[in-house]
Design a protein around this motif. Sequence first.
Motif, PDB file in Angstrom:
ATOM      1  N   PRO A 147      -2.610   9.551  -0.153  1.00 36.15           N
ATOM      2  CA  PRO A 147      -2.259   9.063   1.188  1.00 36.15           C
ATOM      3  C   PRO A 147      -2.499   7.556   1.315  1.00 36.15           C
ATOM      4  O   PRO A 147      -3.486   7.030   0.803  1.00 36.15           O
ATOM      5  CB  PRO A 147      -3.200   9.835   2.118  1.00 36.15           C
ATOM      6  CG  PRO A 147      -3.618  11.031   1.338  1.00 36.15           C
ATOM      7  CD  PRO A 147      -3.631  10.598  -0.102  1.00 36.15           C
ATOM      8  N   LYS A 148      -1.589   6.906   2.010  1.00 37.77           N
ATOM      9  CA  LYS A 148      -1.681   5.454   2.200  1.00 37.77           C
ATOM     10  C   LYS A 148      -2.985   5.050   2.874  1.00 37.77           C
ATOM     11  O   LYS A 148      -3.565   4.012   2.549  1.00 37.77           O
ATOM     12  CB  LYS A 148      -0.481   4.991   3.022  1.00 37.77           C
ATOM     13  CG  LYS A 148      -0.430   3.513   3.266  1.00 37.77           C
ATOM     14  CD  LYS A 148       0.789   3.165   4.094  1.00 37.77           C
ATOM     15  CE  LYS A 148       0.583   1.869   4.818  1.00 37.77           C
ATOM     16  NZ  LYS A 148       1.650   1.586   5.760  1.00 37.77           N
ATOM     17  N   ASP A 149      -3.460   5.883   3.791  1.00 35.75           N
ATOM     18  CA  ASP A 149      -4.679   5.523   4.518  1.00 35.75           C
ATOM     19  C   ASP A 149      -5.942   5.598   3.647  1.00 35.75           C
ATOM     20  O   ASP A 149      -7.012   5.183   4.075  1.00 35.75           O
ATOM     21  CB  ASP A 149      -4.844   6.361   5.779  1.00 35.75           C
ATOM     22  CG  ASP A 149      -4.980   7.852   5.506  1.00 35.75           C
ATOM     23  OD1 ASP A 149      -4.852   8.279   4.343  1.00 35.75           O
ATOM     24  OD2 ASP A 149      -5.217   8.595   6.472  1.00 35.75           O
ATOM     25  N   ALA A 191       0.832  -1.204   0.000  1.00 31.92           N
ATOM     26  CA  ALA A 191       0.000   0.000   0.000  1.00 31.92           C
ATOM     27  C   ALA A 191       0.868   1.256   0.000  1.00 31.92           C
ATOM     28  O   ALA A 191       0.531   2.247  -0.656  1.00 31.92           O
ATOM     29  CB  ALA A 191      -0.944  -0.002   1.193  1.00 31.92           C
ATOM     30  N   ALA A 192       1.980   1.216   0.706  1.00 31.78           N
ATOM     31  CA  ALA A 192       2.872   2.372   0.737  1.00 31.78           C
ATOM     32  C   ALA A 192       3.457   2.649  -0.646  1.00 31.78           C
ATOM     33  O   ALA A 192       3.574   3.809  -1.058  1.00 31.78           O
ATOM     34  CB  ALA A 192       3.988   2.139   1.750  1.00 31.78           C
ATOM     35  N   ALA A 193       3.811   1.599  -1.364  1.00 29.03           N
ATOM     36  CA  ALA A 193       4.339   1.762  -2.729  1.00 29.03           C
ATOM     37  C   ALA A 193       3.263   2.326  -3.650  1.00 29.03           C
ATOM     38  O   ALA A 193       3.532   3.215  -4.463  1.00 29.03           O
ATOM     39  CB  ALA A 193       4.864   0.429  -3.260  1.00 29.03           C
ATOM     40  N   LYS A 203       6.270   2.555 -12.994  1.00 27.24           N
ATOM     41  CA  LYS A 203       6.944   3.157 -11.839  1.00 27.24           C
ATOM     42  C   LYS A 203       6.801   2.273 -10.602  1.00 27.24           C
ATOM     43  O   LYS A 203       7.733   2.149  -9.810  1.00 27.24           O
ATOM     44  CB  LYS A 203       6.373   4.549 -11.555  1.00 27.24           C
ATOM     45  CG  LYS A 203       6.771   5.584 -12.564  1.00 27.24           C
ATOM     46  CD  LYS A 203       6.162   6.934 -12.218  1.00 27.24           C
ATOM     47  CE  LYS A 203       6.518   7.993 -13.233  1.00 27.24           C
ATOM     48  NZ  LYS A 203       5.886   9.289 -12.927  1.00 27.24           N
ATOM     49  N   LEU A 204       5.627   1.649 -10.463  1.00 28.75           N
ATOM     50  CA  LEU A 204       5.413   0.745  -9.329  1.00 28.75           C
ATOM     51  C   LEU A 204       6.368  -0.444  -9.409  1.00 28.75           C
ATOM     52  O   LEU A 204       6.964  -0.834  -8.403  1.00 28.75           O
ATOM     53  CB  LEU A 204       3.961   0.269  -9.290  1.00 28.75           C
ATOM     54  CG  LEU A 204       3.622  -0.682  -8.144  1.00 28.75           C
ATOM     55  CD1 LEU A 204       3.735   0.035  -6.802  1.00 28.75           C
ATOM     56  CD2 LEU A 204       2.228  -1.255  -8.330  1.00 28.75           C
ATOM     57  N   ALA A 205       6.505  -1.004 -10.593  1.00 36.20           N
ATOM     58  CA  ALA A 205       7.425  -2.137 -10.769  1.00 36.20           C
ATOM     59  C   ALA A 205       8.846  -1.746 -10.360  1.00 36.20           C
ATOM     60  O   ALA A 205       9.539  -2.512  -9.686  1.00 36.20           O
ATOM     61  CB  ALA A 205       7.389  -2.626 -12.215  1.00 36.20           C
ATOM     62  N   ILE A 206       9.252  -0.545 -10.726  1.00 35.18           N
ATOM     63  CA  ILE A 206      10.592  -0.070 -10.365  1.00 35.18           C
ATOM     64  C   ILE A 206      10.678   0.176  -8.859  1.00 35.18           C
ATOM     65  O   ILE A 206      11.659  -0.215  -8.217  1.00 35.18           O
ATOM     66  CB  ILE A 206      10.939   1.200 -11.165  1.00 35.18           C
ATOM     67  CG1 ILE A 206      11.092   0.848 -12.648  1.00 35.18           C
ATOM     68  CG2 ILE A 206      12.191   1.865 -10.624  1.00 35.18           C
ATOM     69  CD1 ILE A 206      11.117   2.038 -13.575  1.00 35.18           C
ATOM     70  N   THR A 207       9.653   0.796  -8.289  1.00 40.15           N
ATOM     71  CA  THR A 207       9.628   1.061  -6.849  1.00 40.15           C
ATOM     72  C   THR A 207       9.735  -0.234  -6.047  1.00 40.15           C
ATOM     73  O   THR A 207      10.405  -0.281  -5.014  1.00 40.15           O
ATOM     74  CB  THR A 207       8.329   1.808  -6.464  1.00 40.15           C
ATOM     75  OG1 THR A 207       8.302   3.055  -7.159  1.00 40.15           O
ATOM     76  CG2 THR A 207       8.238   2.048  -4.974  1.00 40.15           C
ATOM     77  N   LEU A 208       9.083  -1.280  -6.538  1.00 45.71           N
ATOM     78  CA  LEU A 208       9.102  -2.574  -5.844  1.00 45.71           C
ATOM     79  C   LEU A 208      10.269  -3.449  -6.297  1.00 45.71           C
ATOM     80  O   LEU A 208      10.267  -4.657  -6.096  1.00 45.71           O
ATOM     81  CB  LEU A 208       7.773  -3.307  -6.077  1.00 45.71           C
ATOM     82  CG  LEU A 208       6.552  -2.632  -5.466  1.00 45.71           C
ATOM     83  CD1 LEU A 208       5.278  -3.358  -5.881  1.00 45.71           C
ATOM     84  CD2 LEU A 208       6.666  -2.586  -3.951  1.00 45.71           C
TER      85      LEU A 208
END
Length: 83
Positions: A12-14, A2-4, A34-39
Amino acid sequence: MAAAWAEVLGIPKDQIGRRDRFFDLGGTSLSALKLAITLERAVSFKDLIDHPILADLAMLVDDRSVQRLRAVPERLLILSSSG
């Protein structure tokens, strides 16, 4: 996970729930990459298309992590018996 999503989507994560869909929260093909790179490439663009719900994608990543951990002792056994 969720943070990613929050980082990539700029929300916001919440505000991200377990059953939320990446693309319904404003995700695009670019933000998916971008998510794939972040993770650190733990997921691919195809993974996100196939598992767009946060909980499902997290389960996929967890399952892969378990499979990798199980494979480590097998690799060590093969390496030790071949030497």
